[in-house]
Design a protein around this motif. Structure first.
Motif, PDB file in Angstrom:
ATOM      1  N   HIS A  38       1.070  -1.244   0.089  1.00 14.90           N
ATOM      2  CA  HIS A  38      -0.052  -0.121   0.060  1.00 14.90           C
ATOM      3  C   HIS A  38       0.947   1.070  -0.081  1.00 14.90           C
ATOM      4  CE1 HIS A  38      -3.353  -2.619   0.045  1.00 14.90           C
ATOM      5  NE2 HIS A  38      -3.647  -2.506   1.403  1.00 14.90           N
ATOM      6  N   LYS A  60      -9.178 -11.885  -4.686  1.00 15.47           N
ATOM      7  CA  LYS A  60      -8.028 -12.107  -4.346  1.00 15.47           C
ATOM      8  C   LYS A  60      -7.742 -13.272  -3.210  1.00 15.47           C
ATOM      9  CE  LYS A  60      -5.384  -8.056  -3.388  1.00 15.47           C
ATOM     10  NZ  LYS A  60      -5.059  -6.807  -2.704  1.00 15.47           N
ATOM     11  N   ARG A 115       0.508   6.284   3.682  1.00 17.74           N
ATOM     12  CA  ARG A 115      -0.029   6.070   4.969  1.00 17.74           C
ATOM     13  C   ARG A 115       0.957   6.032   6.022  1.00 17.74           C
ATOM     14  NH1 ARG A 115      -2.032  -0.206   5.201  1.00 17.74           N
ATOM     15  NH2 ARG A 115      -0.175  -1.156   4.508  1.00 17.74           N
ATOM     16  N   TRP A 140     -13.320  -5.436   1.332  1.00 15.69           N
ATOM     17  CA  TRP A 140     -12.559  -6.304   2.207  1.00 15.69           C
ATOM     18  C   TRP A 140     -13.296  -6.356   3.485  1.00 15.69           C
ATOM     19  CZ3 TRP A 140      -8.853  -5.062   6.229  1.00 15.69           C
ATOM     20  CH2 TRP A 140      -8.041  -6.084   6.636  1.00 15.69           C
TER      21      TRP A 140
HETATM   22  O1  BG6 Z   1      -3.019  -5.045   6.233  1.00 15.30           O
HETATM   23  P1  BG6 Z   1      -2.936  -3.851   5.315  1.00 15.30           P
HETATM   24  O2  BG6 Z   1      -1.668  -3.650   4.721  1.00 15.30           O
HETATM   25  O3  BG6 Z   1      -3.648  -2.742   5.694  1.00 15.30           O
HETATM   26  O4  BG6 Z   1      -3.925  -4.319   4.227  1.00 15.30           O
HETATM   27  C1  BG6 Z   1      -5.330  -4.855   4.598  1.00 15.30           C
HETATM   28  C2  BG6 Z   1      -6.067  -5.302   3.283  1.00 15.30           C
HETATM   29  O5  BG6 Z   1      -6.366  -4.102   2.436  1.00 15.30           O
HETATM   30  C3  BG6 Z   1      -7.178  -4.371   1.207  1.00 15.30           C
HETATM   31  O6  BG6 Z   1      -7.269  -3.209   0.490  1.00 15.30           O
HETATM   32  C4  BG6 Z   1      -6.315  -5.447   0.414  1.00 15.30           C
HETATM   33  O7  BG6 Z   1      -7.216  -5.667  -0.823  1.00 15.30           O
HETATM   34  C5  BG6 Z   1      -6.272  -6.478   1.408  1.00 15.30           C
HETATM   35  O8  BG6 Z   1      -5.543  -7.575   0.379  1.00 15.30           O
HETATM   36  C6  BG6 Z   1      -5.070  -6.332   2.637  1.00 15.30           C
HETATM   37  O9  BG6 Z   1      -5.153  -7.329   3.125  1.00 15.30           O
END
Ligand code: BG6
Length: 327
Positions: free
Chosen positions: A105, A217, A109, A275
């Motif tokens: 990501h 996914k 952030r 999600w």
């Molecule tokens: O744990 P993170 O990096 O905040 O991501 C949380 C989820 O974010 C979502 O946007 C993704 O599609 C997922 O695959 C991921 O598990």
């Protein structure tokens, strides 16, 4: 505590010039978070770390976003909950040369943004006045002192981000402008990772995605089509939807126990990620608490992540979501 380059400013409270006294918007800025509250009681809180919206309350003080009880708000890791900003890569992209070395990501952030300022206006619904609106602007650039060092080391482009958070009595809008300030082109993806609060995930239906194609996914990235009219959540769900037509065409609506509660509209964001980690995955996420908190959240994440946004030198990309409270 967040490490600061500058001496912390004391908290300030100020009212808004230009609006009548009864329409005073209050602000608080303690150099780590910015809080704005409308005269009717609605409020929003934005952490400078990640420009993460960590709270959005209605006039009754009811929280609309889910925030993990174990979320780190001290700048030590991305916030689990609220609305983290995803840029310049969604997930990881091991085969994409420019972003393959970036963490999941990206780095928006995990960078400390600058609060650029606030503005107020009268919001309108059609021709009807709808009370004051407040807009908070945040900035992050390749030259910013708060930039996550990983970004500079692994993504060497000159860029500028402006992120705006607008609160009205009935809605929250987050919008982003990405500008390529480099002499070379770069590719990027953008997403607003919104954790909406719900009372009971088993009573939730997501409408507005019928017939949309999606990447599942949880099923190894299989390409599928949403055949049921509503999306329901009965286990781990991680889908990247591409609804047909213009992103502004229709809202994605969260319905709970038959009652519409949130409408999410998109501007120039072609994808919607849905999600929910469900029980087992939540168990394995260290900062996810309580562990049954997956029952009280659903991520509806508007983004431009199905393809790369290729920005030439000097070009900009703009996208936004608006979440409207229904009922
Ligand atoms: O744990 P993170 O990096 O905040 O991501 C949380 C989820 O974010 C979502 O946007 C993704 O599609 C997922 O695959 C991921 O598990």
């Amino acid at each position: 505590m967040v490490e600061r380059a500058n001496k912390p400013k004391p908290p300030t409270l100020s009212s808004t010039p230009g609006l009548p006294p009864q329409a005073t918007v209050t602000f608080s800025d303690d150099n780590s978070r910015v809080i704005a509250e409308l005269p009717t009681g609605e409020s929003v809180t934005v952490l400078l770390y990640g420009a993460t919206v960590i709270s959005w309350k209605d006039a009754q003080g009811d929280e609309k976003l889910w925030l993990s009880e174990a979320a780190k708000l001290d700048g030590s890791r991305a916030v689990r909950g609220g609305i983290p900003v995803v840029f310049p890569v969604f997930g990881t992209a091991p085969t994409h040369p420019q972003t393959k070395d970036l963490p999941q990501h990206g780095f928006a952030r995990t960078s400390r943004w600058e609060f650029l300022g606030k503005s107020t206006s009268e919001s309108q619904t059609g021709s009807a006045a709808n009370g004051p609106a407040v807009k908070l602007d945040f900035g992050l650039s390749s030259a910013a002192p708060g930039l996550d060092p990983i970004a500079a080391a692994r993504w060497p482009f000159k860029f500028n981000l402006i992120y705006s958070v607008t609160l009205t009595q009935t809605s929250l809008t987050t919008s982003i402008v990405v500008t390529n300030d480099d002499s070379a082109p770069f590719d990027c993806q953008v997403l607003m990772h919104t954790y909406l609060r719900v009372k009971d995930i088993t009573a939730v239906q997501v409408q507005g995605l019928a017939d949309a194609s999606y990447i599942d996914k949880v099923d190894g990235g299989a390409r599928k089509t949403q055949s049921a009219a509503e999306v329901t959540i009965t286990g781990e769900t991680d889908r990247v939807y591409t609804p047909a037509g213009d992103p502004g065409a229709g809202p994605v609506t969260v319905v709970e126990a038959g009652r519409p509660v949130y409408a999410v509209t998109r501007d120039n964001l072609s994808n919607v990620v849905v999600w929910n980690p469900w029980a087992d995955k939540a168990q394995g996420i260290a900062d996810f608490a309580p562990k049954d908190g997956f029952r009280n959240m659903i991520c509806i994440e508007p983004g431009a992540v199905g393809a790369w946004q290729s920005l030439e030198a000097g070009d900009a990309f703009e996208g936004a979501q608006t979440i409207t409270l229904l009922g």
